[in-house]
Every structure is written in C-alpha cells, then in structure tokens.
Design a protein around this motif. Sequence first.
Motif, PDB file in Angstrom:
ATOM      1  N   LYS A 183       0.910  -1.158  -0.126  1.00 44.75           N
ATOM      2  CA  LYS A 183      -0.097  -0.069  -0.108  1.00 44.75           C
ATOM      3  C   LYS A 183       0.818   1.137   0.182  1.00 44.75           C
ATOM      4  O   LYS A 183       0.341   2.306   0.066  1.00 44.75           O
TER       5      LYS A 183
ATOM      6  N   HIS B 119      -5.120  -0.148  -4.830  1.00 44.60           N
ATOM      7  CA  HIS B 119      -5.244  -1.250  -5.804  1.00 44.60           C
ATOM      8  C   HIS B 119      -5.445  -0.868  -7.268  1.00 44.60           C
ATOM      9  O   HIS B 119      -5.480  -1.721  -8.042  1.00 44.60           O
TER      10      HIS B 119
ATOM     11  N   ASP C 210     -14.988  -9.816 -15.280  1.00 44.23           N
ATOM     12  CA  ASP C 210     -15.234  -8.613 -16.046  1.00 44.23           C
ATOM     13  C   ASP C 210     -16.087  -8.785 -17.510  1.00 44.23           C
ATOM     14  O   ASP C 210     -15.638  -9.556 -18.252  1.00 44.23           O
TER      15      ASP C 210
ATOM     16  N   THR D  70     -18.786  -6.000 -20.157  1.00 48.14           N
ATOM     17  CA  THR D  70     -19.566  -4.818 -20.318  1.00 48.14           C
ATOM     18  C   THR D  70     -20.953  -5.114 -19.597  1.00 48.14           C
ATOM     19  O   THR D  70     -21.423  -6.176 -19.603  1.00 48.14           O
ATOM     20  N   GLY D  71     -21.645  -3.989 -18.918  1.00 50.06           N
ATOM     21  CA  GLY D  71     -22.762  -3.929 -18.598  1.00 50.06           C
ATOM     22  C   GLY D  71     -22.963  -4.496 -17.118  1.00 50.06           C
ATOM     23  O   GLY D  71     -24.236  -4.453 -16.619  1.00 50.06           O
TER      24      GLY D  71
ATOM     25  N   VAL E  51     -22.071  -3.161 -14.548  1.00 48.58           N
ATOM     26  CA  VAL E  51     -22.616  -2.046 -13.562  1.00 48.58           C
ATOM     27  C   VAL E  51     -24.004  -1.496 -13.965  1.00 48.58           C
ATOM     28  O   VAL E  51     -24.758  -1.292 -12.946  1.00 48.58           O
ATOM     29  N   ALA E  52     -24.265  -1.556 -15.157  1.00 49.11           N
ATOM     30  CA  ALA E  52     -25.754  -1.134 -15.685  1.00 49.11           C
ATOM     31  C   ALA E  52     -26.854  -2.344 -14.799  1.00 49.11           C
ATOM     32  O   ALA E  52     -27.789  -2.007 -14.426  1.00 49.11           O
TER      33      ALA E  52
ATOM     34  N   TYR F 285     -16.236   0.802  -7.551  1.00 48.87           N
ATOM     35  CA  TYR F 285     -15.551  -0.017  -8.858  1.00 48.87           C
ATOM     36  C   TYR F 285     -14.364  -0.400  -9.230  1.00 48.87           C
ATOM     37  O   TYR F 285     -13.457   0.551  -8.932  1.00 48.87           O
ATOM     38  N   HIS F 286     -13.888  -1.372  -9.459  1.00 50.56           N
ATOM     39  CA  HIS F 286     -12.562  -1.630 -10.034  1.00 50.56           C
ATOM     40  C   HIS F 286     -12.232  -2.993 -10.960  1.00 50.56           C
ATOM     41  O   HIS F 286     -13.119  -3.835 -10.416  1.00 50.56           O
TER      42      HIS F 286
ATOM     43  N   PRO G 294      -7.110  -5.688 -14.359  1.00 55.30           N
ATOM     44  CA  PRO G 294      -6.454  -5.858 -15.856  1.00 55.30           C
ATOM     45  C   PRO G 294      -6.000  -7.202 -15.844  1.00 55.30           C
ATOM     46  O   PRO G 294      -5.906  -8.117 -16.882  1.00 55.30           O
TER      47      PRO G 294
ATOM     48  N   ASN H 177      -8.496  -9.872 -15.002  1.00 53.99           N
ATOM     49  CA  ASN H 177      -9.674  -9.567 -15.761  1.00 53.99           C
ATOM     50  C   ASN H 177     -11.046  -9.590 -14.649  1.00 53.99           C
ATOM     51  O   ASN H 177     -11.872 -10.193 -14.997  1.00 53.99           O
TER      52      ASN H 177
ATOM     53  N   LYS I 137      -4.176 -10.679  -2.918  1.00 52.56           N
ATOM     54  CA  LYS I 137      -3.954  -9.083  -2.953  1.00 52.56           C
ATOM     55  C   LYS I 137      -5.596  -8.556  -2.398  1.00 52.56           C
ATOM     56  O   LYS I 137      -6.400  -9.150  -2.330  1.00 52.56           O
ATOM     57  N   THR I 138      -5.655  -7.329  -2.103  1.00 55.23           N
ATOM     58  CA  THR I 138      -6.720  -6.820  -1.277  1.00 55.23           C
ATOM     59  C   THR I 138      -7.397  -5.556  -2.462  1.00 55.23           C
ATOM     60  O   THR I 138      -6.348  -4.891  -2.850  1.00 55.23           O
ATOM     61  N   VAL I 139      -8.528  -5.415  -2.483  1.00 59.46           N
ATOM     62  CA  VAL I 139      -9.110  -4.124  -3.102  1.00 59.46           C
ATOM     63  C   VAL I 139      -9.806  -3.447  -1.845  1.00 59.46           C
ATOM     64  O   VAL I 139     -10.327  -4.175  -1.210  1.00 59.46           O
ATOM     65  N   VAL I 140      -9.350  -2.357  -1.382  1.00 54.35           N
ATOM     66  CA  VAL I 140      -9.783  -1.638  -0.277  1.00 54.35           C
ATOM     67  C   VAL I 140     -10.708  -0.322  -0.949  1.00 54.35           C
ATOM     68  O   VAL I 140      -9.916   0.483  -1.120  1.00 54.35           O
ATOM     69  N   PHE I 141     -11.868  -0.512  -0.732  1.00 61.20           N
ATOM     70  CA  PHE I 141     -12.563   0.614  -1.396  1.00 61.20           C
ATOM     71  C   PHE I 141     -12.836   1.727  -0.352  1.00 61.20           C
ATOM     72  O   PHE I 141     -13.254   1.373   0.949  1.00 61.20           O
TER      73      PHE I 141
ATOM     74  N   SER J 236     -25.448   4.109 -16.498  1.00 59.68           N
ATOM     75  CA  SER J 236     -24.763   3.148 -16.736  1.00 59.68           C
ATOM     76  C   SER J 236     -25.519   2.547 -17.926  1.00 59.68           C
ATOM     77  O   SER J 236     -25.104   1.592 -18.548  1.00 59.68           O
ATOM     78  N   GLY J 237     -26.840   2.389 -17.726  1.00 61.83           N
ATOM     79  CA  GLY J 237     -27.720   1.745 -18.866  1.00 61.83           C
ATOM     80  C   GLY J 237     -27.314   2.586 -20.107  1.00 61.83           C
ATOM     81  O   GLY J 237     -27.250   1.717 -21.100  1.00 61.83           O
TER      82      GLY J 237
ATOM     83  N   ALA K 106     -24.076   1.143 -21.054  1.00 54.77           N
ATOM     84  CA  ALA K 106     -24.455  -0.487 -21.684  1.00 54.77           C
ATOM     85  C   ALA K 106     -24.914  -0.459 -23.214  1.00 54.77           C
ATOM     86  O   ALA K 106     -24.435  -1.243 -23.753  1.00 54.77           O
TER      87      ALA K 106
ATOM     88  N   GLY L 123     -20.494   0.672 -24.193  1.00 57.42           N
ATOM     89  CA  GLY L 123     -19.188   1.184 -23.384  1.00 57.42           C
ATOM     90  C   GLY L 123     -18.598   0.279 -22.584  1.00 57.42           C
ATOM     91  O   GLY L 123     -19.141  -0.194 -21.590  1.00 57.42           O
ATOM     92  N   TRP L 124     -17.175   0.216 -22.739  1.00 52.72           N
ATOM     93  CA  TRP L 124     -16.531  -0.585 -21.646  1.00 52.72           C
ATOM     94  C   TRP L 124     -15.973   0.443 -20.674  1.00 52.72           C
ATOM     95  O   TRP L 124     -15.270   1.298 -21.152  1.00 52.72           O
TER      96      TRP L 124
ATOM     97  N   ALA M 218     -14.830   4.364 -12.961  1.00 50.85           N
ATOM     98  CA  ALA M 218     -15.948   4.923 -12.693  1.00 50.85           C
ATOM     99  C   ALA M 218     -16.017   5.415 -11.209  1.00 50.85           C
ATOM    100  O   ALA M 218     -15.634   4.711 -10.217  1.00 50.85           O
TER     101      ALA M 218
END
Lengths: 290, 290, 290, 290
Positions: free
Chosen positions: A221, A249, C16, C18-19, C21-22, C40-41, C44, C47, C286-290, D25-26, D29, D33-34, D38
């Motif tokens: 981190k 991250h 991951d 597309t779509g 989040v929607a 969101y994260h 890459p 994926n 690994k961690t994602v820390v939002f 997001s709709g 989508a 859109g990729w 966000a």
Amino acid sequence: MPSNERRYVIRLGCPDRTGIVARISGFLADAGGWIVEAAYHTDPATNWFFTRQEVRADSIGFGVDELRERFAAVAGELSPAADWSVIDTGVRRRVVILVSKEGHCLYDLLGRVHSGELDVDVRAVVGNHADLAPITRAHGIPFHHVPFPADPDGKAAAFAELRDLVDAHTPDAIVLARFMQVVPAQLCADWAGRALNIHHSFLPSFIGARPYHQAHKRGVKLIGATCHYVTADLDQGPIVEQNVIRVGHADSVADMVRKGRDIEKVVLARGLRAHLEGRILLHGNKTVVF
Amino acid sequence: MPSNERRYVIRLGCPDRTGIVARISGFLADAGGWIVEAAYHTDPATNWFFTRQEVRADSIGFGVDELRERFAAVAGELSPAADWSVIDTGVRRRVVILVSKEGHCLYDLLGRVHSGELDVDVRAVVGNHADLAPITRAHGIPFHHVPFPADPDGKAAAFAELRDLVDAHTPDAIVLARFMQVVPAQLCADWAGRALNIHHSFLPSFIGARPYHQAHKRGVKLIGATCHYVTADLDQGPIVEQNVIRVGHADSVADMVRKGRDIEKVVLARGLRAHLEGRILLHGNKTVVF
Amino acid sequence: MPSNERRYVIRLGCPDRTGIVARISGFLADAGGWIVEAAYHTDPATNWFFTRQEVRADSIGFGVDELRERFAAVAGELSPAADWSVIDTGVRRRVVILVSKEGHCLYDLLGRVHSGELDVDVRAVVGNHADLAPITRAHGIPFHHVPFPADPDGKAAAFAELRDLVDAHTPDAIVLARFMQVVPAQLCADWAGRALNIHHSFLPSFIGARPYHQAHKRGVKLIGATCHYVTADLDQGPIVEQNVIRVGHADSVADMVRKGRDIEKVVLARGLRAHLEGRILLHGNKTVVF
Amino acid sequence: MPSNERRYVIRLGCPDRTGIVARISGFLADAGGWIVEAAYHTDPATNWFFTRQEVRADSIGFGVDELRERFAAVAGELSPAADWSVIDTGVRRRVVILVSKEGHCLYDLLGRVHSGELDVDVRAVVGNHADLAPITRAHGIPFHHVPFPADPDGKAAAFAELRDLVDAHTPDAIVLARFMQVVPAQLCADWAGRALNIHHSFLPSFIGARPYHQAHKRGVKLIGATCHYVTADLDQGPIVEQNVIRVGHADSVADMVRKGRDIEKVVLARGLRAHLEGRILLHGNKTVVF
C-alpha cells in the motif's frame, strides 16, 4: 548571514570516551572558531563517537591547510583509530552523474544546479544511452555516450571507459541517477563512500530488478525509494535517505512507476546534498546523517 | 544501557558568543560527565544560543544540588541573561490532565503510562464532564469532576476550583487533553511553559471553535493537529509539534473528526514527551525542540 | 444524515465484462435503492471486476433476506463464479481480540469502542499472558488467559483451547493485536478472510521475529507497520494497510519500538474498520480496499 | 492495455436523486461502452451528485460528437441544472505556463513532458522575467517575455498582452508555475476553472506575500504547498491538492524556501494532471477530485 558564507566543516569518528567534546570545542575556541552548527552522536553498540562541526572560515585566524594540520594532532591524540576530514565550502565540489534513459532524476538535479540551490560543479554526465544528451548539453555540461553491450567482455570494456571518464574529474560525488547497470565490485571499492545510487524501492524490500513489478505483485500500500552508497553487494550499501508514497489497488505498475519518480528524485537530491555538505559519516554498513 | 538509567539534563539559553560550547563541555569534562546526548542551536535573528546536554548521573562525582550550584556559576559567567535549568530524571515528573467528554487523548496517555513508555506520575485527571471518570479510576488515578457553568461567574468559580486542584500537585506538566475551555489569562500566565494543549487543526489555520467544520467548509485536502503551550492569546502559543492526515471530498465533518483523532493523540503524546524530557526550550513565541 | 443510519452493503467480485454496472445499478434502481456510496475496480491482470455498493436500508422496500435472495439471482446471472455478500449494518459485528503482553493496540481499540467510533461488539479478549486482563475487564469485556507452553504438544493444546474460545462467538473479525504467536496452518485456513494481524514492519521487509532489531541493524531511515490477513505463510498474507514513520541514527531499537507503536495501532484500527465496513475484497493474495 | 489507449471521459454534476447511476450506466451499456474507471460522489450538504466515467473509445460504436449529442439528452433528462462534459483523450490537451524567475516548477513540468509522462502540448511559456527563456527554448517551446512594470497602467497593459498571448492558444490549462503576480479579477473570471496556481503555503495558512517568512515567524513544524484554481479572491480559490514537509527550529527562511520547492513542484504537477484528466469537478468553492 548568507548561506554561501565560507565555512570549514570538521568531521570526526573515533572510539567514545569522556572529554572528546571538551577537547574539540576547546581546540575550536582557542582558534577563535565561531561554531555555526554542531552535532554529536555515539553508537552504543560499537561505542563509536561521531561529530560534525561547522565553523565560519573568517573566524579562524589561519588557513584550511593549517587547520587540517592542527586538527590532525587533536584527532591523533583522541585516538589512533580516529577517522576525520575537513571540508572547505569555499572550494566547489565536483560531481559526475551517470544516467541511462530515464531523465527525471537528471532533470531534477540540473534544475537545482541551474537555480543555484545545488552549488556544485557538474563536470560531466555519462550515459549508456544518448537520450539525455540534449538536456545535458543545453546546460553547457559535457555528455559522454558509452554504450553497454550485453556480453561480459563488452560490458567490462564499457565500464573501463566509464571509469576513465569519471576518474578524470576526481569527483567528490558520483551520482547514479537511475543508471540501471550493476557496478563491478572493484569499481565499488575504488569509489567507496563517493558513489550514491537511487534504488526505486523501500529497501530492503524488492532488491534487484523491476522493484515496482515486485511491489505490484505483493500488493503493498506504499512504495518507496532509497538513496544508498554503492557497494559490491547489490542494493545492500549503507542507506542515506528514504521516502514512501501511498498507492492503492487501482494503481497499475505504470502508475507506480510514475508516482515513484516523484519520490526517487527528491530522495536522491536530499542524499546528494547531505553527502556534499559532509553530513554523512559512514561506519560499517550504516550512516550517521547529521 | 537501559533507557531508564538516571541522567541529568542541563538546559541553557543565553546570548550567543564564541566559546560557550567549550566552556560548558570543559565544565562537564572536569566533572567527569559522560555526555549521552548533546544538542546546540543558535537563532541568527535574535542571536540567542540554546543547548541541551544529557549526562549519566553516575558519571558525576557529586549530587544534583551541587551540580546546580556549580552550573549556576558557569551560566552566570556566560551571561547574566542566561536562562537555565537542570532536570534529574531520577525524580519522577508530575502530570495533571484536564479533559472534557472526548476520551481518545486520555486513553492514549493512560495506555502509555500503563506500559511504562511514559514513566510519569499522573497525579489527577480533572474533567468538566464526568464521562472519563471510570477509565481514569480503573488506572488508580483520582478523577475530579468540576462542572463548568455557562455564566461568567460560575465559570470563574469553576476555574478557581480547577486551579486549586491542579496547583496542589505542583505539576511539571498540565495537559489539556481536548479540554475545550478557554483558560483565563491569569491562569495562562501562572502556568506559563507548563501547560500543553492539543488543538485540532494545523495552526495557524482554523483558530478557535469547530476547526474541522472550518476545514470542511474550506475544502482542504489535509487536516492537522497542533500541540502548543497555552498562552493568553487563544491558539497562538508557541508550537511544539504538528502533524497532518489526508482527507478528500468524500470525508464528512464526522469523518474528519474521526481521522483527526488519530493525529491529535499522537501529536499531544510526542509534545508531552519532549516537554518532560526537557527537550523544549522556549524563546519568545517559538520553541527549540532538541 | 447520521453515520449510524442503517445501510445494506453489497459486495461483488466476478469476471469482468460490459454491462455489469448497468445490471447492478438497474437492479438497485428498480428496488428503489438510494446509493450512498459506490465503488468499482477492474484488475486488468486477472480481468476480475470488483464492486461495493452502500444503500440506505430504508430506501429498499423489502428486508435484507429478500435482498440477498434477489441479488443472488443477479450475481448468478452475471457469472457462476461470482463471489458476493450483503452486509446489514443494523446487525452489530462481533469481534474477538487476541493479545500477548503489549497493550498499545488493545488500549487503542478499547478507546475507539468506548467512544462509539468503533461500534462493534467485542465479545472477548484472549491473551497468552494475563497482563491485559484488568484493562479489558474494566470495560466489561471477558478476558480469557490461555498460557502458551514452549513445547509443541502444549502449544497445540493451547491453540485448540483458543480456537474454541474464539469460535464460540462466530466472530466477524479475529484481531491479532500483537499476539506474537504463529497461528497453525489449519486455523489460518478456518479463519481465512476474518483474521487480521498487525506486523511491526513495512512488509515484505523484515518478516518474522524482531523486525525492529532487523531494521536497526540494516540502518533504515523509516520503519513501518503492516495490517494483513493471516495465512499459513508467515507474514505473507494479503496486505490491507501500511504506514511508516521516520527514524534516524540516534534511534535505538527501544526508540524504534516506541515510535513504531504509534503507527501499529493506527494501521491496525484502520484495517479493522475497513474490514468491518465490508470495504476489503480479497482476490488471490491481494486486496481491493474501497 | 496501454495507458495512452484512447478514452472518452464523461463528467456530470447535477442534483442528486435515485436512479442516476442506473440511467448513466444503462446508457453506456446500450452504447457498448467498456467502463475502465467509474467514480461517484454525493455532497450531502448541497445534495449535489458528481460522477466521472472513463470508457474505451473503441468500445463505443459511434464518434465523440455523437456521444456528446446523445449524452446531452441523458443529462437534460436527469436535470436541467446538469453540468456535464465529455473529454476525448485522443485530442492532446493544450497548456500555457506562466512563470517569473523561479524555475523549479517549470523544470519539473518540462521534465514530465519530455519523458512523455505528461502527454500535453505546451504551447508557450510566458514570463515577466526572461530567466527561464533558455531552458524553455531548449525544449522547442516558444518563450514570451512580458515585463511587468510596477505602475498600475503599465501592469494593466502587461496583463492585456499576457492575456492575448495566452488566449491565442485556447488552452485547456493555464498554469501559474510560481508566477508571483496577482491576476486581475476579470482575467480570473475569464479563465475560471482553467487557471491553476501553486501557492507556497498550506492554505488557508499564510495567504498572500512571503508565506515562508510568515511560517518561520510563527514557528510552525510543517510547511506546505497548495494547488488551487485562481479566483478573484487572492489564494481563496478551490483547493485541488496539498502537501506538507517537516521543518524544525534549525531551518532558516532560506531552508524553508528550499525544502518547500520539493513539495510545490509535486503538488502542482499532481493538480495539473488531475485537471487535464478531467478528474476535478468544481462545485461552489470546493473540488471533487476523482
């Protein structure tokens, strides 16, 4: 009192015992020395005493050669093992900078030299790539391109050429500003205490190649940068200065590389400044930075 | 060499001139003093010299009273304006803590006392609210509840009571651990150089009430905390220690309050430690922190 | 809008495309969900997509069980590999703390619980030494003393007893607040993603025993602390939070220990807070820390 | 996935209500859109919603003009008060830099441009002194010297000339890289949201002239730097980024100036980068920095 007022900087390391401070300060008082800055340290583990004294040159009634001669007597009296030196800030310090392709540290150093913040004589920049020749020459500084072949013989020849280019200037500091080549052991020995490297990690984490990739993989981190003296053990030399910066991250390796540059250049510049001002006393593999 | 080894700490401030260091170190050498730590500073603006010397008590051939007597002669000789003191670390320092409702600084200090990290005698905690009585008493420390009415007369009476409770212990430090009451000018004067406050902003930003609300409104990207000596000018006393922490647009005032606590308690503890170890020399409205 | 307003926290990790989040935001919009915070994260390298959504409970027209049921269908539709959970902040989270002799982290956590900053149910504190029993019990929290013998059999029995004491509370978090014992691999597996440790170094530097001694020997200029999930590989678990503090040549190992505590306790508290608020999503090491 | 991959950055601010995220997001989508990145935020005090969405340009089946047209409809539907924009990273952003005598920020920016880290089109550098002409021109960038007389009429004429030089480039960012002149109110208005200044203090401390002198006099233990948008109220514009660095009693004003430069240049560069990437959303006198 301008900061470029001429000063003598006396540095001494020797086994600790009572009375050292009194002996040195008595000597300076007798010489009329106006102490501008004084620092002391004793390492309890090795019982080694360190001091750095900065006096106004115009307060001493004799020249730097005589100061060295007289202080040699004091140091010898304190201990035959005493390790000491006297720096005259009236003599500009000579620096040679080694680079590769990445320019952020070189830009930073040249900017400091241009503004007068770093009042040194950059004698030459030597690069194993030519990318940074234009910016170097725009400052009126010679740039030497010494390509480094991959084969051992070619590399050894390149290092021989590099050494000649550097040593011709008898530099007070050899700065590896992201030089990216492993310096041969003999050269490390010959340049001991004069060659400063910037490593792009918080040592001893991530020694060796591609430290940001290592850091990204481990999911740390914070990422860091370390300025250290070059020794034959890769990235194991005495540490001079370090700093870190927060990552998360969302940071890719490329983001880490970018963020890391901002600490690399500052850490290297601070380390170099401390070195040139005689603030760093080496003892074993550790530094005292006054 | 244990850190609780008994030491004498000599502190001196006086007009600068050559030979002060030699005079003091000569005096200590004659007394057999083993210097563990020594620091010097001269303020060029006021030409004032500051020093702090820490010597092993067992290296001096006489007691602390005689040390004070002998050093008084040295100090007087250096300057009639000299301001000096000698602290004997063999005598535990006395502390009184003033609190209100918020407990994070008190918890932090009690934890340090409990672990022995802060080796002091907390004589009493005084609060204008009773919320922190249980945790105080769980540590065997007396808690005094002195309610502060809103009317001036009631407040003056409360401060008179508070003063008596505090002064009865002749404390070396009076710690305002988020006390939240403006101390009357006379009390500031009487406690000069002994009363430490933690202000929940990076002074001189956001003086006075509700600094986190001010910070939130201004949209700063860092919030801070400041430990300073209490003077009659609100939040204007000599600064001892400061730190900051990063905030962002997503942080509400409540988030800032929460994040700020983590620096408040550490900044106050560092300031108090430096004060008790005699590391802080006051001169005008500024501090030298050795 | 008080911070203790009841919320549902939806967390999802999945491959991951597309779509996503929607789909999720459409689902929440249909349910009337008032999104308070959304993050969101996408990694890459793997994926993998991560999200955390915090909605006001009173904005959803049905209960948390039905929310879980309905969201399960959404998650299943997004990917059979989806890893998701829904936290109801209206249910207080349960915590068990493991300690040894050093109390700074425990004091810090208890102070946060006492002030309401950390609104959790500390079910028990378990120590292999009894030193911290009084402060624990002063807060009305049960303390269990489980001595840890040096012999393997005795240690295994102690860990069995410890596990029973901990598991009886089905804790949301098991906090190793300077517990100082190496947790057996099976227990690491059973507590995976719930056991948080504070290591007193900037990992991956100085893994294992006595990190401050290692740091002192190496002569680093910064020391660190790392909060990480406990895994069978000692000090190799996913890193949650880190911080550092500056040290210098004058700092002994004891000074480093003292200074380090100030970051250890804050790093652990931040890590625990993030864990309990469902801000940490694990993926590999690994961690994602939002 | 290279970082210079073309992207569309959609930014929106509008009154908050449920369903905004779903609507956006709709829309994305449906357009294929990729989403690469966000971020969302709602300011509870003003009930204002903010978002920034970064999508891969090649994932959208139509051009940026049509994207703007279609998104305008979405934004208008969400609120007539919506404030939005779409940035196409395929179009290089134009920057003009204003300087005076001090070169550290300019050197830093030029170094970043040279390395490709800051992939922008620096159209011109304008200075009220000519000191930085050589380094600018060494990078192939035009330098314009516009002397600023002390008299109001002369100064007004100089600002008129400066404005023409700047506006001719229709820059996306006007960077005051230690420009040291107070910008007239009308110019502040015309450049609103595009002119970034670096102030050499931790605002709101030490507004106006000679902040390091003010800091030295107050005896602070940290000095700072602040990047903010230029507004008619001197040093009162929306804050973008800040940082601090530790100082002590031994630091003169000159030392503070030197140390401060190292944070000034980094804070300015970070602020500029965030601005150019469309990460800063302005609302009243505050910033959201995604």
